[in-house]
Scaffold this active site. Sequence first.
Site, mmCIF file in Angstrom:
data_model
loop_
_atom_site.group_PDB
_atom_site.id
_atom_site.type_symbol
_atom_site.label_atom_id
_atom_site.label_comp_id
_atom_site.label_asym_id
_atom_site.label_seq_id
_atom_site.Cartn_x
_atom_site.Cartn_y
_atom_site.Cartn_z
ATOM 1 N N THR A 93 -8.094 1.714 1.491
ATOM 2 C CA THR A 93 -7.753 0.859 2.629
ATOM 3 C C THR A 93 -7.377 1.657 3.883
ATOM 4 O OG1 THR A 93 -5.519 0.640 1.715
ATOM 5 C CG2 THR A 93 -7.083 -1.132 1.241
ATOM 6 N N HIS A 94 -7.174 2.967 3.734
ATOM 7 C CA HIS A 94 -6.949 3.790 4.922
ATOM 8 C C HIS A 94 -8.251 4.033 5.703
ATOM 9 C CE1 HIS A 94 -3.068 4.827 3.112
ATOM 10 N NE2 HIS A 94 -2.730 5.454 4.220
ATOM 11 N N TYR A 134 -1.050 8.274 -2.805
ATOM 12 C CA TYR A 134 -1.105 7.896 -4.216
ATOM 13 C C TYR A 134 -2.343 8.519 -4.891
ATOM 14 C CZ TYR A 134 2.267 3.934 -3.876
ATOM 15 O OH TYR A 134 3.377 3.128 -3.739
ATOM 16 N N GLY A 135 -3.344 8.796 -4.063
ATOM 17 C CA GLY A 135 -4.674 9.119 -4.591
ATOM 18 C C GLY A 135 -4.769 10.371 -5.427
ATOM 19 N N CYS A 184 -4.350 -1.662 -1.824
ATOM 20 C CA CYS A 184 -4.528 -0.237 -2.090
ATOM 21 C C CYS A 184 -5.533 -0.132 -3.225
ATOM 22 C CB CYS A 184 -3.176 0.350 -2.512
ATOM 23 S SG CYS A 184 -3.265 2.034 -3.113
ATOM 24 N N ASN A 185 -6.626 0.589 -2.968
ATOM 25 C CA ASN A 185 -7.650 0.727 -4.010
ATOM 26 C C ASN A 185 -7.145 1.538 -5.189
ATOM 27 O OD1 ASN A 185 -10.619 -0.105 -2.853
ATOM 28 N ND2 ASN A 185 -9.209 0.467 -1.238
ATOM 29 N N THR A 186 -6.341 2.563 -4.880
ATOM 30 C CA THR A 186 -5.840 3.428 -5.954
ATOM 31 C C THR A 186 -4.994 2.595 -6.916
ATOM 32 O OG1 THR A 186 -5.783 5.218 -4.338
ATOM 33 C CG2 THR A 186 -4.594 5.580 -6.394
ATOM 34 N N GLU A 242 -2.945 8.457 8.477
ATOM 35 C CA GLU A 242 -1.481 8.363 8.617
ATOM 36 C C GLU A 242 -1.017 9.067 9.898
ATOM 37 O OE1 GLU A 242 1.013 6.905 6.648
ATOM 38 O OE2 GLU A 242 -0.511 5.988 5.380
ATOM 39 N N ASP A 249 0.871 -1.179 0.000
ATOM 40 C CA ASP A 249 0.000 0.000 0.000
ATOM 41 C C ASP A 249 0.908 1.230 0.000
ATOM 42 O OD1 ASP A 249 -2.412 1.569 0.267
ATOM 43 O OD2 ASP A 249 -1.913 1.869 2.369
ATOM 44 N N SER A 250 0.288 2.403 -0.117
ATOM 45 C CA SER A 250 1.073 3.640 -0.061
ATOM 46 C C SER A 250 1.521 3.956 1.376
ATOM 47 C CB SER A 250 0.233 4.797 -0.598
ATOM 48 O OG SER A 250 -0.939 4.937 0.181
HETATM 49 N N1 DGL Z 1 -4.766 3.246 0.857
HETATM 50 C C1 DGL Z 1 -4.782 3.604 -0.505
HETATM 51 C C2 DGL Z 1 -6.050 3.282 -1.232
HETATM 52 O O1 DGL Z 1 -6.683 2.316 -0.868
HETATM 53 C C3 DGL Z 1 -4.069 4.838 -0.959
HETATM 54 C C4 DGL Z 1 -4.389 6.133 -0.339
HETATM 55 C C5 DGL Z 1 -3.479 7.176 -0.902
HETATM 56 O O2 DGL Z 1 -2.260 6.925 -0.883
HETATM 57 O O3 DGL Z 1 -3.969 8.211 -1.380
HETATM 58 O O4 DGL Z 1 -6.421 3.915 -2.189
#
Ligand code: DGL
Length: 267
Positions: free
Chosen positions: A185-186, A42-43, A73-75, A152, A10-11
């Site tokens: 996932t956050h 990452y988003g 990570c969904n992104t 975070e 994940d990020s």
């Molecule tokens: N936890 C990640 C997700 O599920 C990334 C969140 C991010 O880095 O913006 O998208």
Amino acid sequence: MSERAIGIFDSGVGGLTVFKEIERLLPGEELVYIGDTARVPYGCKSPATVVRYALEAANFLLDQEVKMLVVACNTASSTALPVLEERFRIPVVGVIGPGARKAAAVTRNGRVGVIGTMATVKSEAYTRAIHALNPDIQIFSKPCPLFVPLAEEGWGDHPVALMVAREYLEPLAAENVDTLVLGCTHYPILKNTLRKFLGDGVRLVDSAQETAQTVSRLLKSDDLYRSGKPRPPRFFVTDSCENFEKVGGSFLDRRLDGVQEIQLGFM
Ligand code: DGL
């Protein structure tokens, strides 16, 4: 092959929500986790950048000789999954499909909210995945980028998180959704806060549990269950081990020692 570890990335700390469920469901498996904390979030990045980051994390995990890759990570799942599936010969599991299946199964009124990062919402990956299961479901999406730094920071239960949640979720609540997909996932780290605002009438879908089930099914069908002595998980981050140890440790409710810092790509 079956004795090898499962790689998860994940990020940042968010993927630990998936890590936790996999560890709970499959205590015999060895888990290797990367949080790309130097480059979170990452988003807000372009799909090309997210694909590059995902490939770098995946290559690092492949060097650790993992038997399966979990894109926690969904992104990254919404943008990089096809590339990862094509590039690597081991099974690759993303989080969008499992979350979409759960949402389609539990909604009663056919009105589903999807929250995620800007990149995930823009990709419309959830809309496509849910509509492939049931085209009649109405989907209301909303990017909630500020939830990531709050998680975070370890502020999932903070009053500031509640203010931000109110701002983001009011329009979805007004649409009378009965199900809300936590499409990042956050976000499960803010579950108590989301529940405080939405009440019990809205079902929160956290793809972590569904993803863990998918991992378990795949291990079984590919005959990859590990039977050796339990091995402790290994954690890698690309920046700030101490923050990951603090926030991740509090989320997992245990001390996280020995988190290692690594470099991915040409940083
Ligand atoms: N936890 C990640 C997700 O599920 C990334 C969140 C991010 O880095 O913006 O998208």
